[in-house]
Design a protein around this motif. Structure first.
Motif, mmCIF file in Angstrom:
data_model
loop_
_atom_site.group_PDB
_atom_site.id
_atom_site.type_symbol
_atom_site.label_atom_id
_atom_site.label_comp_id
_atom_site.label_asym_id
_atom_site.label_seq_id
_atom_site.Cartn_x
_atom_site.Cartn_y
_atom_site.Cartn_z
ATOM 1 N N GLU A 234 8.517 -45.666 -10.211
ATOM 2 C CA GLU A 234 7.125 -46.092 -10.101
ATOM 3 C C GLU A 234 6.873 -47.386 -10.867
ATOM 4 O O GLU A 234 6.213 -48.304 -10.368
ATOM 5 C CB GLU A 234 6.203 -44.987 -10.618
ATOM 6 C CG GLU A 234 6.146 -43.764 -9.715
ATOM 7 C CD GLU A 234 5.327 -42.634 -10.319
ATOM 8 O OE1 GLU A 234 4.974 -42.739 -11.526
ATOM 9 O OE2 GLU A 234 5.046 -41.656 -9.600
ATOM 10 N N ALA A 235 7.401 -47.469 -12.085
ATOM 11 C CA ALA A 235 7.169 -48.650 -12.915
ATOM 12 C C ALA A 235 7.848 -49.883 -12.329
ATOM 13 O O ALA A 235 7.264 -50.974 -12.287
ATOM 14 C CB ALA A 235 7.688 -48.393 -14.335
ATOM 15 N N ILE A 236 9.075 -49.709 -11.868
ATOM 16 C CA ILE A 236 9.818 -50.851 -11.336
ATOM 17 C C ILE A 236 9.227 -51.321 -10.018
ATOM 18 O O ILE A 236 9.097 -52.531 -9.781
ATOM 19 C CB ILE A 236 11.308 -50.485 -11.171
ATOM 20 C CG1 ILE A 236 11.950 -50.308 -12.548
ATOM 21 C CG2 ILE A 236 12.051 -51.559 -10.377
ATOM 22 C CD1 ILE A 236 13.348 -49.727 -12.512
ATOM 23 N N PHE A 237 8.830 -50.374 -9.171
ATOM 24 C CA PHE A 237 8.259 -50.823 -7.899
ATOM 25 C C PHE A 237 6.909 -51.490 -8.094
ATOM 26 O O PHE A 237 6.563 -52.420 -7.365
ATOM 27 C CB PHE A 237 8.132 -49.676 -6.891
ATOM 28 C CG PHE A 237 7.769 -50.197 -5.530
ATOM 29 C CD1 PHE A 237 8.700 -50.869 -4.767
ATOM 30 C CD2 PHE A 237 6.475 -50.071 -5.040
ATOM 31 C CE1 PHE A 237 8.368 -51.387 -3.525
ATOM 32 C CE2 PHE A 237 6.133 -50.589 -3.805
ATOM 33 C CZ PHE A 237 7.085 -51.255 -3.050
ATOM 34 N N ALA A 238 6.130 -51.028 -9.066
ATOM 35 C CA ALA A 238 4.863 -51.696 -9.369
ATOM 36 C C ALA A 238 5.129 -53.140 -9.777
ATOM 37 O O ALA A 238 4.385 -54.059 -9.401
ATOM 38 C CB ALA A 238 4.129 -50.956 -10.481
ATOM 39 N N ASP A 239 6.211 -53.352 -10.534
ATOM 40 C CA ASP A 239 6.585 -54.709 -10.947
ATOM 41 C C ASP A 239 7.024 -55.537 -9.742
ATOM 42 O O ASP A 239 6.645 -56.712 -9.604
ATOM 43 C CB ASP A 239 7.727 -54.630 -11.978
ATOM 44 C CG ASP A 239 8.175 -55.996 -12.445
ATOM 45 O OD1 ASP A 239 7.425 -56.647 -13.188
ATOM 46 O OD2 ASP A 239 9.291 -56.424 -12.073
ATOM 47 N N ILE A 240 7.817 -54.936 -8.845
ATOM 48 C CA ILE A 240 8.264 -55.627 -7.630
ATOM 49 C C ILE A 240 7.069 -56.023 -6.775
ATOM 50 O O ILE A 240 6.968 -57.155 -6.293
ATOM 51 C CB ILE A 240 9.228 -54.730 -6.822
ATOM 52 C CG1 ILE A 240 10.570 -54.593 -7.556
ATOM 53 C CG2 ILE A 240 9.445 -55.287 -5.409
ATOM 54 C CD1 ILE A 240 11.522 -53.590 -6.912
ATOM 55 N N ASP A 241 6.139 -55.084 -6.595
ATOM 56 C CA ASP A 241 4.964 -55.337 -5.767
ATOM 57 C C ASP A 241 4.116 -56.467 -6.347
ATOM 58 O O ASP A 241 3.627 -57.335 -5.610
ATOM 59 C CB ASP A 241 4.137 -54.052 -5.659
ATOM 60 C CG ASP A 241 2.993 -54.171 -4.661
ATOM 61 O OD1 ASP A 241 3.258 -54.578 -3.518
ATOM 62 O OD2 ASP A 241 1.853 -53.868 -5.032
ATOM 63 N N ALA A 242 3.952 -56.478 -7.664
ATOM 64 C CA ALA A 242 3.177 -57.536 -8.313
ATOM 65 C C ALA A 242 3.844 -58.898 -8.134
ATOM 66 O O ALA A 242 3.175 -59.906 -7.900
ATOM 67 C CB ALA A 242 3.010 -57.221 -9.798
ATOM 68 N N THR A 243 5.172 -58.923 -8.220
ATOM 69 C CA THR A 243 5.910 -60.175 -8.035
ATOM 70 C C THR A 243 5.730 -60.693 -6.613
ATOM 71 O O THR A 243 5.471 -61.887 -6.404
ATOM 72 C CB THR A 243 7.410 -59.967 -8.310
ATOM 73 O OG1 THR A 243 7.586 -59.563 -9.674
ATOM 74 C CG2 THR A 243 8.195 -61.247 -8.070
ATOM 75 N N LEU A 244 5.848 -59.820 -5.636
ATOM 76 C CA LEU A 244 5.707 -60.229 -4.242
ATOM 77 C C LEU A 244 4.300 -60.763 -3.954
ATOM 78 O O LEU A 244 4.146 -61.790 -3.293
ATOM 79 C CB LEU A 244 6.033 -59.059 -3.311
ATOM 80 C CG LEU A 244 7.507 -58.625 -3.299
ATOM 81 C CD1 LEU A 244 7.675 -57.315 -2.548
ATOM 82 C CD2 LEU A 244 8.378 -59.708 -2.684
ATOM 83 N N LYS A 245 3.297 -60.078 -4.461
ATOM 84 C CA LYS A 245 1.926 -60.546 -4.255
ATOM 85 C C LYS A 245 1.713 -61.890 -4.942
ATOM 86 O O LYS A 245 1.006 -62.757 -4.415
ATOM 87 C CB LYS A 245 0.933 -59.508 -4.770
ATOM 88 C CG LYS A 245 0.845 -58.280 -3.879
ATOM 89 C CD LYS A 245 -0.091 -57.231 -4.452
ATOM 90 C CE LYS A 245 -0.162 -56.018 -3.507
ATOM 91 N NZ LYS A 245 -0.969 -54.913 -4.080
ATOM 92 N N ARG A 246 2.344 -62.074 -6.082
ATOM 93 C CA ARG A 246 2.199 -63.339 -6.807
ATOM 94 C C ARG A 246 2.714 -64.513 -5.984
ATOM 95 O O ARG A 246 2.134 -65.603 -6.026
ATOM 96 C CB ARG A 246 2.965 -63.246 -8.134
ATOM 97 C CG ARG A 246 2.911 -64.527 -8.951
ATOM 98 C CD ARG A 246 3.828 -64.467 -10.157
ATOM 99 N NE ARG A 246 3.785 -65.717 -10.897
ATOM 100 C CZ ARG A 246 4.611 -66.032 -11.876
ATOM 101 N NH1 ARG A 246 5.554 -65.178 -12.263
ATOM 102 N NH2 ARG A 246 4.516 -67.205 -12.489
ATOM 103 N N ILE A 247 3.788 -64.301 -5.231
ATOM 104 C CA ILE A 247 4.355 -65.404 -4.447
ATOM 105 C C ILE A 247 3.846 -65.401 -3.004
ATOM 106 O O ILE A 247 4.408 -66.049 -2.129
ATOM 107 C CB ILE A 247 5.898 -65.387 -4.478
ATOM 108 C CG1 ILE A 247 6.468 -64.111 -3.878
ATOM 109 C CG2 ILE A 247 6.408 -65.578 -5.897
ATOM 110 C CD1 ILE A 247 8.002 -64.088 -3.800
ATOM 111 N N GLY A 248 2.753 -64.666 -2.772
ATOM 112 C CA GLY A 248 2.059 -64.736 -1.492
ATOM 113 C C GLY A 248 2.575 -63.826 -0.408
ATOM 114 O O GLY A 248 2.397 -64.106 0.774
#
Length: 551
Positions: A234-248
């Protein structure tokens, strides 16, 4: 656009030739219209004569002469028609025609270049699909930007696109992840622990462990490893999702591997293949007869431990893509998938689906360069640079632009210093500066009280300089470029186009004034600049890069 007009003219001449018994209809639709690679060979060239001559058993140049005579009837569109080599026909467009591209740009604005070749076909683009075992690395970054840009291209070409992330949340690597977090949690509490031999060593594991301690102290010390697996995931995927949204990048859907097991879809695939006589047991393992589908050897799909190999859930997942009604499926993978792709496609075929509807785009690795030297990375030891770190250093625009500067099957050297530099050597800066410069021209016009009339009232025949013709021709090529790049799934072609257009504009601007003593010329050049600005902004948007108004 102009290319379409020429293709229509070519088709009309072909039909005229059929009606006049110059040739039969056998070559209908087989000839093409291309942009020559060398100066002096026309604005466009066609292999019409050679294709028709091949069908009619005639001399190509003889057919070329007949075609040229028919083409020359349209003097308004064509300035000159020449025959070259074994029978190529080179077409020179009337110079005044090129300026006609500015009208649709002005009218359509952000929609200029869009087309409907996809006709609403339902397409899935699956990309990233990284295991939730750590932050996104630069390799994942290339995958993400490539997949997202392919999706953007297909949308621009009229396809109904779904972006999907296949969430690998089952299997051995997830158990190792849970054991790794459990060990780090106990370690931080000062309790006995045993770190897995092939565990995940990244500092992010300590961060997740500290979060659990902050929440419940030692309350998890006796918890099952599955609790740690779930918390880490859960923690790692939340980080992945935030990174993807950050780069559009925002996905339309996520598909969990775990669902394939829970719904019995994995077992169902094995049962179906077994019923077809395509599965057998050997050495305690279950094998899939991939040799029946052209592979060199059969493949294990269930190990002697009872655990499926990667191939089996991937086959089941692709069957679900077909069942969900997708007419075309595009997978963006790293080159490390090269061994499993043929087996998965064999599984698709074995289950009775059309494997040609699955298209795999494989990209090569990324090498980060700093000061002319390679930045060393190791995924297992977690010494890799993350997408977030790269974005922090070079910015999101440079990150997206640089990741698309090479064809997917080419290795990519990412020059960190170049990506950060504010100079014409930096391609993304050079393109964005072109857009900002065009915006500054408009601001300058307002400050000086220059009023540009409506396009219909502007004398575009004033645009007679070589640099102006080159710019108009490049603008006219943009719609065809979108269609071709979408057909080829080649977003790097948009990058090359933008660099070319920006370079042409800077050359024009350095040589010619936009605001002149001639009011008609000034108005015409303002209209040209507006067209360039629109197309630069559209192209940058197509690859997810901003078009700044000031720099």
């Amino acid at each position: 656009m102009i290319r379409s007009r020429l293709k229509n003219l070519l088709d009309h001449c072909f039909q005229q030739g059929v009606e006049q018994n110059l040739w039969s209809a056998a070559a209908a639709g087989l000839y093409n219209l291309e942009t020559p690679k060398h100066e002096g060979q026309g604005d466009f060239a066609t292999n019409f004569a050679m294709i028709v001559a091949g069908k009619e058993r005639r001399k190509p140049r003889e057919v070329a002469e007949q075609l040229a005579a028919l083409l020359r009837q349209d003097a308004a569109l064509l300035d000159k028609v020449e025959i070259a080599g074994p029978g190529f026909v080179n077409l020179f467009v009337n110079p005044a025609v090129w300026s006609s591209v500015l009208a649709p740009i002005a009218e359509q604005q952000e929609h200029f270049g869009l087309c409907d070749i996809g006709k609403g076909m339902k397409v899935m683009v699956e990309f990233v699909s990284a295991n939730p075992t750590g932050p996104l690395s630069v390799g994942h970054g290339r995958n993400a930007i490539l997949g997202d840009s392919i999706a953007r291209l297909l949308i621009a070409a009229g396809y109904d696109v779904t972006r999907e992330y296949y969430f690998n949340d089952a299997g051995r690597q997830m158990r190792v992840l849970g054991a790794s977090l459990q060990a780090r949690y106990l370690e931080k509490l000062g309790l006995p622990n045993e770190f897995p031999e092939d565990g995940y060593q990244g500092g992010y594991m300590y961060d997740i462990a500290q979060g659990m301690i902050d929440e419940a102290g030692d309350g998890f010390k006796d918890a099952d490893v599955d609790v740690f697996r779930k918390r880490a995931q859960e923690a790692i995927f939340a980080d992945i999702d935030a990174t993807l949204k950050r780069i559009g990048i925002i996905f339309d859907s996520y598909y969990n591997e775990h669902d394939l097991y829970e719904k019995g879809l994995i077992d169902d695939v094995v049962t179906t293949l077994r019923a077809k006589g395509l599965v057998y047991e050997q050495d305690g393992a279950t094998w899939f007869k991939t040799t029946e589908f052209g592979q060199a050897q059969d493949r294990v799909i269930i190990k002697n431990t009872g655990e499926p190999t990667y191939r089996l859930p991937d086959i089941a997942y692709h069957r679900e893509k077909f069942r969900r009604g997708f007419e075309r499926m595009i997978n963006v993978f790293g080159s490390d998938h090269i061994a499993t792709v043929p087996d998965v496609l064999a599984g698709v075929e074995a289950l009775g689906f059309d494997k040609t509807k699955v298209q795999v785009i494989m990209h090569q690795f990324v090498t980060l360069m700093r000061g002319g030297k390679q930045v060393k990375m190791s995924t297992r030891k977690a010494t890799f640079i993350t997408v977030d770190e790269l974005a922090d250093e070079v910015g999101i625009d440079a990150l997206r632009f640089f990741f698309l500067m090479r064809k997917p099957d080419s290795q990519l050297e990412f020059d960190l210093e170049l990506a950060k530099s504010q100079s014409q050597e930096n391609p993304v800066y050079y393109v964005q500066y072109g857009h900002a410069r065009l915006c500054s021209i408009e601001r300058m016009a307002v400050e000086r009280g220059v009023v540009v009339p409506e396009l219909a009232d502007v004398n575009l025949d004033c645009l007679r300089e070589l640099e102006e013709y080159q710019l108009l021709k490049t603008l006219a090529a943009y719609p065809s470029l979108i269609a071709d790049a979408a057909n080829d799934l080649s977003p790097h072609r948009i990058i090359f186009f933008l660099m070319d257009l920006a370079g042409q504009f800077h050359s024009f601007y350095n040589k010619h004034k936009v605001m002149t003593e001639d009011a008609q010329l000034t108005a015409a050049r303002f209209c040209l600049c507006r067209g360039i600005k629109t197309v630069l902004a559209n192209g940058l948007g197509l690859v997810g890069v901003t078009a700044p108004e000031r720099m």
